[in-house]
Structure formats: C-alpha cells, structure tokens
Write a protein that holds these residues in place. Structure first.
Motif, PDB file in Angstrom:
ATOM      1  N   ALA A  85       0.803  -1.228   0.000  1.00  0.00           N
ATOM      2  CA  ALA A  85       0.000   0.000   0.000  1.00  0.00           C
ATOM      3  C   ALA A  85       0.835   1.276   0.000  1.00  0.00           C
ATOM      4  CB  ALA A  85      -0.965  -0.014   1.186  1.00  0.00           C
ATOM      5  N   PRO A  86       1.856   1.440   0.852  1.00  0.00           N
ATOM      6  CA  PRO A  86       2.580   2.717   0.862  1.00  0.00           C
ATOM      7  C   PRO A  86       3.202   3.084  -0.481  1.00  0.00           C
ATOM      8  CG  PRO A  86       3.044   1.472   2.859  1.00  0.00           C
ATOM      9  CD  PRO A  86       2.308   0.553   1.945  1.00  0.00           C
ATOM     10  N   ALA A 120       1.270   5.126   9.934  1.00  0.00           N
ATOM     11  CA  ALA A 120       2.040   6.351   9.714  1.00  0.00           C
ATOM     12  C   ALA A 120       3.504   6.044   9.435  1.00  0.00           C
ATOM     13  CB  ALA A 120       1.896   7.271  10.916  1.00  0.00           C
ATOM     14  N   ARG A 121       4.064   5.137  10.204  1.00  0.00           N
ATOM     15  CA  ARG A 121       5.481   4.792   9.994  1.00  0.00           C
ATOM     16  C   ARG A 121       5.705   4.213   8.597  1.00  0.00           C
ATOM     17  NH1 ARG A 121       4.783   3.344  15.420  1.00  0.00           N
ATOM     18  NH2 ARG A 121       4.338   1.169  14.895  1.00  0.00           N
ATOM     19  N   ALA A 180       7.966   6.040   5.655  1.00  0.00           N
ATOM     20  CA  ALA A 180       9.085   5.302   5.059  1.00  0.00           C
ATOM     21  C   ALA A 180       9.008   5.289   3.542  1.00  0.00           C
ATOM     22  CB  ALA A 180       9.108   3.875   5.608  1.00  0.00           C
ATOM     23  N   ALA A 181       7.788   5.444   3.004  1.00  0.00           N
ATOM     24  CA  ALA A 181       7.608   5.476   1.552  1.00  0.00           C
ATOM     25  C   ALA A 181       7.757   6.885   0.990  1.00  0.00           C
ATOM     26  CB  ALA A 181       6.233   4.912   1.182  1.00  0.00           C
ATOM     27  N   GLY A 182       8.112   7.837   1.848  1.00  0.00           N
ATOM     28  CA  GLY A 182       8.347   9.193   1.375  1.00  0.00           C
ATOM     29  C   GLY A 182       7.141  10.110   1.427  1.00  0.00           C
ATOM     30  N   LEU A 183       6.079   9.681   2.096  1.00  0.00           N
ATOM     31  CA  LEU A 183       4.864  10.489   2.184  1.00  0.00           C
ATOM     32  C   LEU A 183       4.815  11.233   3.515  1.00  0.00           C
ATOM     33  CD1 LEU A 183       2.486   7.777   0.752  1.00  0.00           C
ATOM     34  CD2 LEU A 183       2.859  10.020  -0.297  1.00  0.00           C
ATOM     35  N   GLU A 184       4.459  12.499   3.468  1.00  0.00           N
ATOM     36  CA  GLU A 184       4.241  13.264   4.693  1.00  0.00           C
ATOM     37  C   GLU A 184       2.876  12.870   5.258  1.00  0.00           C
ATOM     38  OE1 GLU A 184       3.429  17.852   5.196  1.00  0.00           O
ATOM     39  OE2 GLU A 184       5.556  17.509   4.793  1.00  0.00           O
TER      40      GLU A 184
END
Length: 373
Positions: free
Chosen positions: A18-19, A91-92, A96-100
């Motif tokens: 998903a991320p 959230a973590r 980690a995938a670069g999303l705020e």
C-alpha cells in the motif's frame, strides 16, 4: 499544487504494497485517520479483507490513561478493526515510503458517546435527541473535544493535523439504516432540525436575549409546512448568536490545545464551511475569524472562494475533491476541477478517498496528478 489524500490505517496495515502504491500516485501527503466515527468501509485491494466494520467511534491508537484519568467522558480505543497503535503503524509505513503524514481527527460526531451519555447529545425543538451529535454548547462536551483534539492530533510522525467536525453537528448524518428521506429537507429545514435545545443551549439562547421556549415554538412553526411537503418558513434569527459563540470558542480552544501539545511548525487545519450556520463534518465557520485562528482550512472545492478573500501569507486553502466514482466523485475531471479550484484561490488539493477508490479511479487520479505537474 501539492496533493494529499485521505486514508484509514486499515488501508495500510497488513498490506505491504500500500505505501508504495500510494506514493506512486503522485501524492505528497496522506491525511490519516487517528480518531474516527463508526463506519463500514470497503478495502478493494487489501490482501486479507474487503470490508472493515468500525462498530463505534474510537481513537485508532492507545489513549493515554493519565490524560483521561478521572474524566467521565473519554475516548474509546478501537476494536479488532484497528487494534493497538494502528495509526502509528500505518504512519510509519507511509513516512518510510516518502509520504508526509498528517492526522485526521473527527471531533463532534460520536454515536458511542451519545449512547453512553445521552445528556451530551443535541436535542432538537421537538425534544428528540441526536446521539451521533455531541452538543458543543455543553462545557463537559467542549472540554472532552478539546482534550481529544490535543491527543489525537499530535501523534508521533505527524507533521500536522486536520480537525473535522470542529463545530456544530446536527440532523444530517448517515445513521444506521437511515429512513429519513421521505420528506425533503432543504438548507433551511436542515438548519432548523439541527438547532439544539439541551439545557446548556437553552441557557445560551437566554444569554443572547432569546426566550428558549418561544424559540423552540418558532422553530416548530417554521418547520410545520415541511411535513406537508412545502418549503419551511424563514428561520428565526434568534439562535444564531449563541451558536456562533459556541462554535468560535470551541474552534479557538481546540486549535490552541493542539498547538500547545505540538512541536514547532505543526500545521493545524479545520474542515470548514464558509456559512457559519452550517453543521456537519465541514463545520460552519466565519472565514475571517477561522483563518486568523488556524493555519488554514480544508473545504469543498466549490467553497474555496469565500475563504480566499481572507487569505493571508502562508494560509492553506485545501480544496477537497471526491475521486471515488462509486460515491459520486469524478476522477475523470480531477485535473480540470483542480485548476478551477486553484483559480478560486486553493493552494492544495485533498482527495477523498485513496483507500475507498477502485483501481480505475486511482489510475485516473495518477494521470490527473501527472498532468497537473
């Protein structure tokens, strides 16, 4: 223009893909639910489930026992739909995938609170309680919502928050097995059916010079034509002063509480409507006032302009665009809708809802965001 999308923790947790999938859409940030009302949600891509049933309003992280010790009103942790620190885990993975990540906090919309503490609910002019709508005119309710805002907003890893339902809630609500569409309620009728006459609100009306019994009678009189299929009579103006005061002061207190708990630079937005009398997820606000209190608003694209007239340097005006075709959204027109919103003064986009959208919807969103650059 930066683009973010709404998401639930259960859209991410248990789905390792998903991320990256969300980052690949061209999004900059995710608004992730940390306190949310009851819902039944589709998860069309999750490897382990297709339907998530959130049985009651809950915080999607472990609430701090010390914060809530001795309080009669307190948030409930989620059940098996979001166990443990579901928000934190999601959230973590997203960060980690670069999303705020920004927290998404639903405040005055809680049917569990109304069921356990019926005295906290909005009471209409007929004496009917709305258990899904906590009355923000009550001191105990306001204290609870302000404390909830501070805790649920400032979660580890969150760069900001969006406070939904930070104001009056009322009649309009998709309650369980709703059977309320037999009579059409226009904007005036919705407002009249949302006015509260609990003891605190009756005192509030009196302080603003209105007799609460006479006001309730006027409301019932104005609604009488509606039950015969006609338009309501004009709404009595006497209620508005008290309701504006209650909404303004709750919004001020909630934002202040979040800022007091947050690190420097933490951004606080409200889901808002520019018509002060409106109730619901996009709480009625006075644009000049709310933009002097919060860092900005999230508002439907059609209502950006009234806020833009009061924008200051650094104000965030996020245009909320539905992109789930099955829920009435229009992913096919996203690029055009975004450009129109930008012309009206929008500084960001907020897409509802990345977890609920089909693969086709998401592919269309990715193309639109690419087109927007």
């Amino acid at each position: 223009m930066r683009a973010g999308a709404f998401l639930y923790p259960w859209d991410v947790n248990g789905d390792p893909a998903a991320p990256a999938r969300l980052a690949g859409l061209g999004l900059d940030r995710i608004t992730l639910a940390s306190a949310y009302h009851s819902t039944r949600a589709l998860t069309p891509r999750h490897p382990r489930h297709r339907i998530v049933t959130a049985a009651h309003a809950a915080v999607l992280y472990p609430p701090d026992p010390a914060r809530w010790q001795g309080r009669t009103l307190r948030p409930r942790p989620a059940g098996d739909w979001a166990p443990g620190d579901a928000y934190g885990a999601a959230a973590r993975a997203l960060v980690a995938a670069g999303l705020e990540v920004h927290s998404w906090v639903v405040l005055a919309h809680d049917s569990r609170l109304g069921a356990e503490h019926p005295e906290t609910s909005v009471v209409n002019a007929y004496g009917d309680r709305y258990p899904w709508a906590p009355c923000i005119g009550q001191d105990a309710v306001r204290a609870h919502l302000v404390e909830l805002a501070a805790e649920a907003a400032v979660r580890p890893g969150a760069a900001g928050t969006e406070l939904e339902s930070c104001g009056w809630y009322g009649f309009a609500h998709l309650h369980a097995h709703d059977k309320t569409a037999g009579v059409t309620l226009d904007d005036t009728a919705q407002y009249l059916m949302s006015l509260c006459f609990c003891p605190s609100c009756r005192e509030g009306y009196a302080r603003h010079g209105a007799d609460p019994d006479a006001l309730a009678a006027d409301v019932r009189s104005a609604l009488e034509p509606v039950w015969r299929g006609a338009a309501p009579r004009p709404a009595p103006p006497a209620a508005l002063g008290w309701r504006l005061e209650a909404a303004r002061t709750l919004q001020e207190a909630a934002v202040a509480a979040v800022r007091a708990a947050a690190p420097p630079g933490f951004r606080v937005l409200l889901h808002a409507d520019p018509a002060p009398y409106r109730c619901g997820a996009n709480a009625g606000t006075e644009p000049r006032h709310i933009l002097a209190v919060a860092d900005g608003v999230v508002t439907p694209a059609a209502t950006v302009a009234p806020f833009a007239r009061h924008r200051r340097d650094g104000t965030v005006l996020a245009a909320n665009l539905p992109v789930v075709a099955g829920l009435g959204g229009s992913p096919a027109t996203l690029a055009a809708d975004a450009r129109k919103a930008a012309a009206e003064g929008a500084t960001e986009l907020r897409l509802y809802h990345a977890g609920l959208a089909s693969d086709t919807d998401l592919a269309t969103v990715a193309e639109a965001l690419k087109d927007l650059g």
